[in-house]
Write a protein that holds these residues in place. Structure first.
Motif, mmCIF file in Angstrom:
data_model
loop_
_atom_site.group_PDB
_atom_site.id
_atom_site.type_symbol
_atom_site.label_atom_id
_atom_site.label_comp_id
_atom_site.label_asym_id
_atom_site.label_seq_id
_atom_site.Cartn_x
_atom_site.Cartn_y
_atom_site.Cartn_z
ATOM 1 N N ARG A 180 28.814 -40.990 90.781
ATOM 2 C CA ARG A 180 30.104 -41.657 90.753
ATOM 3 C C ARG A 180 30.711 -41.429 89.374
ATOM 4 N NH1 ARG A 180 28.861 -41.231 95.066
ATOM 5 N NH2 ARG A 180 28.679 -42.742 96.755
ATOM 6 N N PRO A 181 31.764 -40.624 89.290
ATOM 7 C CA PRO A 181 32.327 -40.312 87.968
ATOM 8 C C PRO A 181 32.852 -41.553 87.289
ATOM 9 C CG PRO A 181 33.809 -39.612 89.725
ATOM 10 C CD PRO A 181 32.526 -40.020 90.381
ATOM 11 N N PRO A 182 32.692 -41.620 85.972
ATOM 12 C CA PRO A 182 33.193 -42.797 85.250
ATOM 13 C C PRO A 182 34.699 -42.894 85.353
ATOM 14 C CG PRO A 182 32.579 -41.036 83.727
ATOM 15 C CD PRO A 182 32.110 -40.610 85.083
ATOM 16 N N GLN A 183 35.184 -44.111 85.488
ATOM 17 C CA GLN A 183 36.619 -44.335 85.530
ATOM 18 C C GLN A 183 37.163 -44.267 84.102
ATOM 19 O OE1 GLN A 183 38.358 -44.649 88.477
ATOM 20 N NE2 GLN A 183 36.353 -44.077 89.291
ATOM 21 N N THR A 184 38.112 -43.381 83.874
ATOM 22 C CA THR A 184 38.666 -43.224 82.537
ATOM 23 C C THR A 184 40.147 -42.937 82.624
ATOM 24 O OG1 THR A 184 38.628 -41.890 80.516
ATOM 25 C CG2 THR A 184 38.021 -40.780 82.564
ATOM 26 N N ALA A 185 40.869 -43.445 81.664
ATOM 27 C CA ALA A 185 42.309 -43.202 81.598
ATOM 28 C C ALA A 185 42.624 -42.073 80.623
ATOM 29 C CB ALA A 185 43.037 -44.471 81.179
ATOM 30 N N LYS A 186 41.586 -41.432 80.094
ATOM 31 C CA LYS A 186 41.811 -40.384 79.101
ATOM 32 C C LYS A 186 42.501 -39.186 79.717
ATOM 33 C CE LYS A 186 37.822 -41.450 76.148
ATOM 34 N NZ LYS A 186 36.567 -40.910 75.572
ATOM 35 N N PRO A 187 43.621 -38.738 79.164
ATOM 36 C CA PRO A 187 44.249 -37.517 79.667
ATOM 37 C C PRO A 187 43.410 -36.292 79.310
ATOM 38 C CG PRO A 187 45.418 -38.330 77.751
ATOM 39 C CD PRO A 187 44.406 -39.371 78.097
ATOM 40 N N LEU A 188 43.499 -35.289 80.163
ATOM 41 C CA LEU A 188 42.716 -34.070 79.978
ATOM 42 C C LEU A 188 43.525 -33.004 79.247
ATOM 43 C CD1 LEU A 188 41.015 -33.654 83.475
ATOM 44 C CD2 LEU A 188 39.860 -34.158 81.333
ATOM 45 N N ILE A 189 42.844 -32.339 78.312
ATOM 46 C CA ILE A 189 43.412 -31.218 77.569
ATOM 47 C C ILE A 189 42.592 -29.976 77.880
ATOM 48 C CG2 ILE A 189 43.927 -30.263 75.282
ATOM 49 C CD1 ILE A 189 45.608 -32.668 75.953
ATOM 50 N N GLY A 190 43.250 -28.839 78.100
ATOM 51 C CA GLY A 190 42.554 -27.567 78.234
ATOM 52 C C GLY A 190 42.625 -26.802 76.927
ATOM 53 N N ALA A 191 41.500 -26.254 76.481
ATOM 54 C CA ALA A 191 41.458 -25.462 75.240
ATOM 55 C C ALA A 191 40.703 -24.170 75.501
ATOM 56 C CB ALA A 191 40.786 -26.249 74.119
ATOM 57 N N THR A 192 41.102 -23.094 74.827
ATOM 58 C CA THR A 192 40.469 -21.795 75.016
ATOM 59 C C THR A 192 39.675 -21.402 73.777
ATOM 60 O OG1 THR A 192 42.564 -20.778 74.340
ATOM 61 C CG2 THR A 192 42.114 -20.920 76.695
ATOM 62 N N MET A 193 38.477 -20.837 73.989
ATOM 63 C CA MET A 193 37.573 -20.560 72.876
ATOM 64 C C MET A 193 36.851 -19.235 73.085
ATOM 65 S SD MET A 193 34.637 -23.081 71.302
ATOM 66 C CE MET A 193 33.341 -22.765 72.507
ATOM 67 N N PHE A 194 36.530 -18.590 71.990
ATOM 68 C CA PHE A 194 35.690 -17.396 71.928
ATOM 69 C C PHE A 194 34.659 -17.674 70.838
ATOM 70 C CE2 PHE A 194 36.417 -12.600 72.747
ATOM 71 C CZ PHE A 194 36.099 -12.755 74.076
ATOM 72 N N GLY A 195 33.613 -16.873 70.784
ATOM 73 C CA GLY A 195 32.641 -17.071 69.710
ATOM 74 C C GLY A 195 33.269 -17.000 68.332
ATOM 75 N N VAL A 196 34.261 -16.110 68.174
ATOM 76 C CA VAL A 196 34.874 -15.911 66.859
ATOM 77 C C VAL A 196 35.956 -16.941 66.539
ATOM 78 C CG1 VAL A 196 34.357 -13.444 66.721
ATOM 79 C CG2 VAL A 196 36.444 -14.207 67.890
ATOM 80 N N THR A 197 36.203 -17.888 67.469
ATOM 81 C CA THR A 197 37.122 -18.998 67.187
ATOM 82 C C THR A 197 36.445 -20.348 67.413
ATOM 83 O OG1 THR A 197 38.007 -19.010 69.464
ATOM 84 C CG2 THR A 197 39.152 -17.620 67.832
ATOM 85 N N THR A 198 35.142 -20.351 67.580
ATOM 86 C CA THR A 198 34.412 -21.576 67.890
ATOM 87 C C THR A 198 34.612 -22.680 66.846
ATOM 88 O OG1 THR A 198 32.769 -20.451 69.241
ATOM 89 C CG2 THR A 198 32.115 -22.544 68.281
ATOM 90 N N PRO A 199 34.512 -22.400 65.542
ATOM 91 C CA PRO A 199 34.705 -23.487 64.574
ATOM 92 C C PRO A 199 36.069 -24.156 64.705
ATOM 93 C CG PRO A 199 33.697 -21.589 63.510
ATOM 94 C CD PRO A 199 34.121 -21.137 64.872
ATOM 95 N N CYS A 200 37.101 -23.360 64.952
ATOM 96 C CA CYS A 200 38.445 -23.902 65.112
ATOM 97 C C CYS A 200 38.518 -24.821 66.325
ATOM 98 C CB CYS A 200 39.453 -22.767 65.254
ATOM 99 S SG CYS A 200 41.144 -23.308 65.565
ATOM 100 N N VAL A 201 38.051 -24.345 67.466
ATOM 101 C CA VAL A 201 38.145 -25.128 68.696
ATOM 102 C C VAL A 201 37.281 -26.380 68.608
ATOM 103 C CG1 VAL A 201 37.861 -25.082 71.198
ATOM 104 C CG2 VAL A 201 38.681 -23.054 70.006
ATOM 105 N N THR A 202 36.127 -26.268 67.976
ATOM 106 C CA THR A 202 35.257 -27.434 67.829
ATOM 107 C C THR A 202 35.930 -28.524 67.003
ATOM 108 O OG1 THR A 202 33.274 -26.057 68.008
ATOM 109 C CG2 THR A 202 33.018 -28.222 66.992
ATOM 110 N N ALA A 203 36.517 -28.145 65.887
ATOM 111 C CA ALA A 203 37.199 -29.129 65.039
ATOM 112 C C ALA A 203 38.406 -29.733 65.753
ATOM 113 C CB ALA A 203 37.634 -28.479 63.732
ATOM 114 N N ALA A 204 39.155 -28.898 66.477
ATOM 115 C CA ALA A 204 40.317 -29.393 67.215
ATOM 116 C C ALA A 204 39.886 -30.330 68.343
ATOM 117 C CB ALA A 204 41.118 -28.228 67.769
#
Length: 412
Positions: A180-204
């Motif tokens: 049973r998925p948790p009930q959450t009001a958090k909006p979803l964001i999609g982000a794109t990542m590659f190994g060479v941009t991982t630090p950026c996406v992780t911090a964001a």
């Protein structure tokens, strides 16, 4: 008790499906057996007949037999099976789906699987599992199992593999029924990542989570980009942090990780906020170095690992990429902001790195700004893409765009 739906051609693979059905029942699952065969009478009795599947596709089994066209029959029965499977799911009678087959059976069954929501367990035992699987999986979460031998009768090896498949889908179906998925009001964001941009996406991602958002990160390998855009079109995402637009380079130049010509268009068409950067546009992707096409062998190549070879984009290609990105973003119906990292668009494009090329980067930046709509903001940072401040700034800008677009904010 979970219900597993078996879809297959029972005129040729009746014994195999009968064996899997018995294993599933022994594992405590209900089973619904759907016959999508055309060539002959089923070798075991189904719960849903091939005549019912044909009717669901708007035809009759007699008409398909009379046509004697295997390709048309498979395509038609795939439509019927898809309708049957959707109905069973809507009725709460499907907690997992399993299929067995070669090329025809895999095409038929996976078409029905792709019609089910992400998260519903899907397992295909396919002799095509060791080849190019993109036509079968698409952007769905289908699991593939290679049977080693052809699915042509039962023997000590095939029985073990089919027993494993039955056990796997039984376990997944039970987990799906109980979860049973948790009930959450958090909006979803999609982000794109590659190994060479991982630090950026992780911090964001971390900054967006601090701000109350849930972030789905997609690996920009072609399939990842298509999957994110499918979720955008489906209305699941509140915004897109498109940091890693590298798939456009593969589409332009001919690499192996293209997401298709429509990449970077879904968010604009849906009118949702997007913050876009230029991550990994310094590279085009190929497989092992001996698979790089001959016409590119003279180019600047970098062996990322034994199975991935990267090729540096030229100033001319970068200029064209800038124009392409501008043209796509110019069509956006929602808010867009572009972030440019002036000191490198990937971890290996910074000064001293193997893909450091200020001329190519500048061609990208200049063309993008020259062709971009004047009202689209561009933020230029004197950092590389993986600078934490750059990453946090993109996250905060996207959050601000979302809050401004939603009356009262997403958490009102």
């Amino acid at each position: 008790m979970p219900t597993v739906v078996l879809v297959g051609t029972l005129d040729t693979k009746g014994a195999e499906y009968g064996y899997v059905r018995d294993r599933l029942r022994a594992a405590g699952c209900e089973v619904i057996l759907v016959d999508a065969g055309v060539l002959g009478e089923p070798l075991i009795t189904p719960d849903i007949s091939r005549a019912e599947v044909a009717r669901a596709a708007g035809t009759t089994i007699e008409a398909l037999v009379a046509q004697a066209d295997r390709g048309t029959a498979i395509e038609t029965m795939a439509r019927g099976a898809t309708q049957i499977v959707r109905t069973l799911f809507q009725q709460g009678k499907l907690h997992g789906i399993l299929g067995l087959g070669g090329s025809g059976g895999s095409a038929l069954v996976t078409a029905a699987m792709r019609a089910l929501p992400i998260g519903v367990p899907k397992l295909m035992v396919s002799t095509l599992a060791a080849g190019d699987t993109r036509p079968y999986i698409g952007v769905s979460d289908i699991a593939l199992l290679y049977p080693v031998v052809d699915i042509a009768g039962l023997n000590r090896l095939s029985e073990q593999i089919l027993a494993n498949a039955a056990g796997a889908i039984a376990g997944m179906a039970q987990a799906y029924e109980q979860y049973r998925p948790p009930q959450t009001a958090k909006p979803l964001i999609g982000a794109t990542m590659f190994g060479v941009t991982t630090p950026c996406v992780t911090a964001a991602r971390q900054r967006l989570e601090e701000l109350g958002y849930e972030v789905l990160v997609f690996h920009a390998t072609g399939t990842g980009g298509r999957a994110m855009e499918a979720l955008v079109t489906g209305g699941f995402l509140a915004g897109v942090l498109d940091i890693t637009t590298t798939e456009l380079a593969d589409e332009l130049v001919g690499g192996v990780l293209s997401a298709g010509p429509e990449r970077l268009e879904a968010a604009g068409a849906m009118g949702i906020p997007q913050v876009v950067s230029l991550g990994a546009l310094d590279m085009v992707n190929f497989g092992p170095i001996d698979t790089v096409p001959e016409r590119f062998r003279h180019r600047r190549l970098y062996k990322h690992n034994p199975t991935v070879t990267l090729m540096r984009t030229t100033p001319e290609e970068c200029a064209e990429l800038g124009r392409i990105i501008a043209q796509k973003l110019n069509q956006a119906r929602g808010p867009v902001v572009v972030f440019i990292p002036k000191r490198g668009v990937s971890a290996i494009a910074t000064e001293g790195g193997p893909f450091y090329d200020p001329d190519a980067d500048q061609a990208l930046f200049t063309a993008l700004k020259a062709h971009l709509r004047p009202d689209i903001p561009v933020e230029e940072w004197d950092t590389d893409i993986n600078d934490p401040a750059f990453a946090r700034a993109m996250a905060e800008r996207l959050a601000a765009l979302i809050e401004a677009q939603a009356p009262g904010g997403w958490r009102a």
